[in-house]
Design a protein around this motif. Structure first.
Motif, PDB file in Angstrom:
ATOM      1  N   LEU A 114       6.874   7.615  50.439  1.00 32.62           N
ATOM      2  CA  LEU A 114       7.878   8.142  51.235  1.00 32.62           C
ATOM      3  C   LEU A 114       9.208   8.774  50.543  1.00 32.62           C
ATOM      4  O   LEU A 114      10.093   9.590  51.090  1.00 32.62           O
ATOM      5  CB  LEU A 114       8.287   7.481  52.620  1.00 32.62           C
ATOM      6  CG  LEU A 114       7.221   7.317  53.438  1.00 32.62           C
ATOM      7  CD1 LEU A 114       7.541   6.246  54.501  1.00 32.62           C
ATOM      8  CD2 LEU A 114       6.862   8.857  54.116  1.00 32.62           C
ATOM      9  N   VAL A 115       9.377   8.287  49.301  1.00 31.50           N
ATOM     10  CA  VAL A 115      10.596   8.490  48.395  1.00 31.50           C
ATOM     11  C   VAL A 115      10.441   9.692  47.568  1.00 31.50           C
ATOM     12  O   VAL A 115       9.401   9.661  46.694  1.00 31.50           O
ATOM     13  CB  VAL A 115      11.042   7.269  47.722  1.00 31.50           C
ATOM     14  CG1 VAL A 115      12.240   7.519  46.874  1.00 31.50           C
ATOM     15  CG2 VAL A 115      11.538   5.966  48.593  1.00 31.50           C
ATOM     16  N   SER A 116      11.406  10.602  47.619  1.00 28.46           N
ATOM     17  CA  SER A 116      11.281  12.001  46.621  1.00 28.46           C
ATOM     18  C   SER A 116      11.766  11.349  45.114  1.00 28.46           C
ATOM     19  O   SER A 116      12.956  10.726  45.219  1.00 28.46           O
ATOM     20  CB  SER A 116      11.888  13.079  47.137  1.00 28.46           C
ATOM     21  OG  SER A 116      12.024  13.989  46.168  1.00 28.46           O
ATOM     22  N   GLY A 117      11.007  11.547  44.292  1.00 25.87           N
ATOM     23  CA  GLY A 117      11.452  11.013  42.903  1.00 25.87           C
ATOM     24  C   GLY A 117      12.358  12.160  42.056  1.00 25.87           C
ATOM     25  O   GLY A 117      12.773  11.677  40.958  1.00 25.87           O
ATOM     26  N   SER A 118      12.637  13.097  42.675  1.00 24.19           N
ATOM     27  CA  SER A 118      13.362  14.159  42.192  1.00 24.19           C
ATOM     28  C   SER A 118      14.805  14.053  42.450  1.00 24.19           C
ATOM     29  O   SER A 118      15.345  14.299  43.336  1.00 24.19           O
ATOM     30  CB  SER A 118      13.150  15.659  42.595  1.00 24.19           C
ATOM     31  OG  SER A 118      13.101  15.696  43.906  1.00 24.19           O
ATOM     32  N   GLY A 119      15.584  13.262  41.515  1.00 22.16           N
ATOM     33  CA  GLY A 119      16.954  12.955  41.543  1.00 22.16           C
ATOM     34  C   GLY A 119      17.992  14.350  41.244  1.00 22.16           C
ATOM     35  O   GLY A 119      17.405  15.293  40.581  1.00 22.16           O
ATOM     36  N   VAL A 234      16.327   1.828  46.109  1.00 18.57           N
ATOM     37  CA  VAL A 234      17.717   1.766  46.731  1.00 18.57           C
ATOM     38  C   VAL A 234      18.881   2.610  45.979  1.00 18.57           C
ATOM     39  O   VAL A 234      19.563   3.454  46.272  1.00 18.57           O
ATOM     40  CB  VAL A 234      18.164   0.489  47.323  1.00 18.57           C
ATOM     41  CG1 VAL A 234      19.427   0.378  47.750  1.00 18.57           C
ATOM     42  CG2 VAL A 234      17.345  -0.095  48.222  1.00 18.57           C
ATOM     43  N   VAL A 235      18.698   2.117  44.770  1.00 22.60           N
ATOM     44  CA  VAL A 235      19.745   2.796  43.786  1.00 22.60           C
ATOM     45  C   VAL A 235      19.547   4.110  43.408  1.00 22.60           C
ATOM     46  O   VAL A 235      20.481   4.913  43.259  1.00 22.60           O
ATOM     47  CB  VAL A 235      19.684   1.932  42.349  1.00 22.60           C
ATOM     48  CG1 VAL A 235      20.579   2.459  41.223  1.00 22.60           C
ATOM     49  CG2 VAL A 235      20.121   0.481  42.528  1.00 22.60           C
ATOM     50  N   GLY A 236      18.104   4.471  43.345  1.00 21.46           N
ATOM     51  CA  GLY A 236      18.018   5.921  43.266  1.00 21.46           C
ATOM     52  C   GLY A 236      18.451   6.714  44.502  1.00 21.46           C
ATOM     53  O   GLY A 236      18.896   8.110  44.168  1.00 21.46           O
ATOM     54  N   LEU A 237      18.397   6.313  45.456  1.00 23.41           N
ATOM     55  CA  LEU A 237      18.841   6.948  46.679  1.00 23.41           C
ATOM     56  C   LEU A 237      20.451   7.005  46.776  1.00 23.41           C
ATOM     57  O   LEU A 237      20.763   8.005  47.281  1.00 23.41           O
ATOM     58  CB  LEU A 237      18.237   6.056  48.042  1.00 23.41           C
ATOM     59  CG  LEU A 237      16.903   6.180  48.369  1.00 23.41           C
ATOM     60  CD1 LEU A 237      16.474   5.324  49.538  1.00 23.41           C
ATOM     61  CD2 LEU A 237      16.531   7.640  48.735  1.00 23.41           C
ATOM     62  N   VAL A 238      21.134   5.925  46.139  1.00 19.03           N
ATOM     63  CA  VAL A 238      22.617   5.847  46.203  1.00 19.03           C
ATOM     64  C   VAL A 238      23.169   6.650  45.283  1.00 19.03           C
ATOM     65  O   VAL A 238      24.016   7.542  45.364  1.00 19.03           O
ATOM     66  CB  VAL A 238      22.960   4.502  46.430  1.00 19.03           C
ATOM     67  CG1 VAL A 238      24.322   4.528  46.148  1.00 19.03           C
ATOM     68  CG2 VAL A 238      22.469   3.790  47.656  1.00 19.03           C
ATOM     69  N   LEU A 239      22.642   6.599  43.967  1.00 17.67           N
ATOM     70  CA  LEU A 239      23.280   6.968  42.673  1.00 17.67           C
ATOM     71  C   LEU A 239      22.518   8.131  41.950  1.00 17.67           C
ATOM     72  O   LEU A 239      23.056   8.913  41.109  1.00 17.67           O
ATOM     73  CB  LEU A 239      23.453   5.862  41.698  1.00 17.67           C
ATOM     74  CG  LEU A 239      24.372   4.624  42.036  1.00 17.67           C
ATOM     75  CD1 LEU A 239      24.323   3.500  41.013  1.00 17.67           C
ATOM     76  CD2 LEU A 239      25.792   5.122  42.380  1.00 17.67           C
ATOM     77  N   PHE A 240      21.326   8.349  42.284  1.00 16.06           N
ATOM     78  CA  PHE A 240      20.734   9.422  41.686  1.00 16.06           C
ATOM     79  C   PHE A 240      20.247  10.757  42.541  1.00 16.06           C
ATOM     80  O   PHE A 240      19.928  11.514  42.092  1.00 16.06           O
ATOM     81  CB  PHE A 240      19.359   8.991  41.167  1.00 16.06           C
ATOM     82  CG  PHE A 240      19.335   8.290  39.860  1.00 16.06           C
ATOM     83  CD1 PHE A 240      19.275   8.748  38.512  1.00 16.06           C
ATOM     84  CD2 PHE A 240      19.698   6.930  39.721  1.00 16.06           C
ATOM     85  CE1 PHE A 240      19.496   7.902  37.473  1.00 16.06           C
ATOM     86  CE2 PHE A 240      19.789   6.287  38.716  1.00 16.06           C
ATOM     87  CZ  PHE A 240      19.673   6.695  37.432  1.00 16.06           C
ATOM     88  N   GLY A 241      20.861  10.578  43.758  1.00 18.78           N
ATOM     89  CA  GLY A 241      20.644  11.587  44.594  1.00 18.78           C
ATOM     90  C   GLY A 241      19.279  11.982  45.275  1.00 18.78           C
ATOM     91  O   GLY A 241      18.772  12.978  45.686  1.00 18.78           O
ATOM     92  N   GLU A 242      18.351  10.944  45.237  1.00 25.58           N
ATOM     93  CA  GLU A 242      16.990  11.003  45.525  1.00 25.58           C
ATOM     94  C   GLU A 242      17.336  10.911  47.030  1.00 25.58           C
ATOM     95  O   GLU A 242      17.899  10.648  47.642  1.00 25.58           O
ATOM     96  CB  GLU A 242      16.185   9.869  44.791  1.00 25.58           C
ATOM     97  CG  GLU A 242      16.044   9.800  43.599  1.00 25.58           C
ATOM     98  CD  GLU A 242      15.256   8.909  42.869  1.00 25.58           C
ATOM     99  OE1 GLU A 242      14.696   7.870  43.658  1.00 25.58           O
ATOM    100  OE2 GLU A 242      14.968   8.793  41.712  1.00 25.58           O
TER     101      GLU A 242
END
Length: 325
Positions: A114-119, A234-242
């Motif tokens: 469910l997580v989009s990998g495109s930051g 979690v880090v990807g959602l917060v810092l990478f804009g995922e």
């Protein structure tokens, strides 16, 4: 064979390599304890298997989409159960162990899908320093929990495995940051992140070794397998804009998948705690009998030794007066 199929094959082999590395590492931990035996070639074979799994995972990501590759990494715990029974003679687990493993795998796979990998961005230098400081604090807290007196073994193992998963997950985050620096042409700027990757990987290795020593294979491996990508996500959602696919609905579904994974971990941990409690309840009388038997033997030997010494003193006392007269 298409690139997508190659990514699937590489992901499967990567999961098998990770499972093999965990099995070997747990076997070493059961003999050597929680310390890192740098002089043990068997332990180094576990390191090589983990490194192989990581390399194959990176290759799979290069060939296939993140939504396909990442969920397949959750198969590690499913492969580890039968592999441990086949190669090292360890029980494959009861029904609760298999249910827990399947629930944890399904929940994790659903969450990652469910997580989009495109930051949309890359963390700045200040954000990376703050992230590393927060990670160090989390690891220190988990280590302190594992060393609290009278802490149950299941809780200690869970704390150590969670720390290992966080360390490995953040190592993946900094690896992604290094890759972004390389693609942007900032080679020297990525050197601190390379150091963070090495330090976090080493910390994860040490913590997982201790977790396997305390909690065996199944529950620590499942915890590590779940926490690793969750921390990175979690880090990807917060810092990478995922972001989550399907927006708010995807976030709700992801939360549900997370609860399923946690339920699976709880089943595995409960099964491990029950298995450890049964021998502990069965052995006290035997241990007391054995200790009493050994104590009686030692007392008999001591009595015989004292008797021999007294006899020798009497003989010496009786022999010396005539010589003096």
């Amino acid at each position: 064979m298409s690139a997508l199929m190659w990514s699937v094959v590489l992901s499967l082999v990567s999961a098998v390599a990770y499972a093999g590395g965990a099995i070997v590492q747990e076997r070493v931990a059961s003999v050597r304890g929680g310390s890192v035996p740098l002089g043990d070639p068997v332990w180094w074979s576990a390191v090589l298997l983990n490194g192989l799994g990581a390399g194959l995972h990176v290759a799979a990501l290069a060939l296939g989409p993140l939504s396909v590759v990442q969920p397949m990494g959750a198969l590690t715990i499913v492969f580890a159960l039968p592999m441990a029974a086949l190669f090292v003679g360890r029980a494959a687990g009861d029904r609760n162990a298999w249910r827990g493993a399947l629930l944890a795998t399904a929940g994790l796979a659903g969450l990652l899908a469910l997580v989009s990998g495109s930051g949309t961005r890359t963390p700045s230098g200040g954000e990376r320093i703050a992230l590393l400081a927060v990670t160090a604090g989390v690891l220190a807290l988990l280590l302190a929990v594992s060393r609290m007196p009278r802490t149950p073994a299941a809780v200690r193992a869970a704390a150590l495995a969670t720390g290992a998963g966080v360390a490995h997950g953040l190592a993946s985050v900094f690896t992604k940051a290094v890759a972004a620096d390389q693609s942007d042409g900032f080679v020297l700027a990525g050197l601190p992140s390379v150091g963070a990757v090495l330090a976090l990987s080493a910390a994860g290795l040490v913590l997982s070794q201790s977790a396997y020593h305390v909690g065996g294979l199944h529950a620590p491996l499942a915890t590590l397998t779940v926490v690793n990508p969750v921390a990175a996500t979690v880090v990807g959602l917060v810092l990478f804009g995922e972001s989550f696919r399907m927006g708010a609905l995807g976030a709700v579904l992801a939360a549900g998948c997370g609860l399923v994974a946690v339920a699976g971990l709880a089943l595995l941990s409960a099964g491990r705690a029950h298995a450890a409690a049964v021998p502990a309840q069965a052995t006290p009388d035997h241990d007391r009998d054995g200790a009493g038997h050994d104590g009686r033997e030692e007392q008999d030997e001591q009595d015989e030794q004292d008797e021999r010494e007294e006899r020798a003193e009497r003989d010496a006392h009786m022999a010396t007066p005539p010589a003096r007269r």
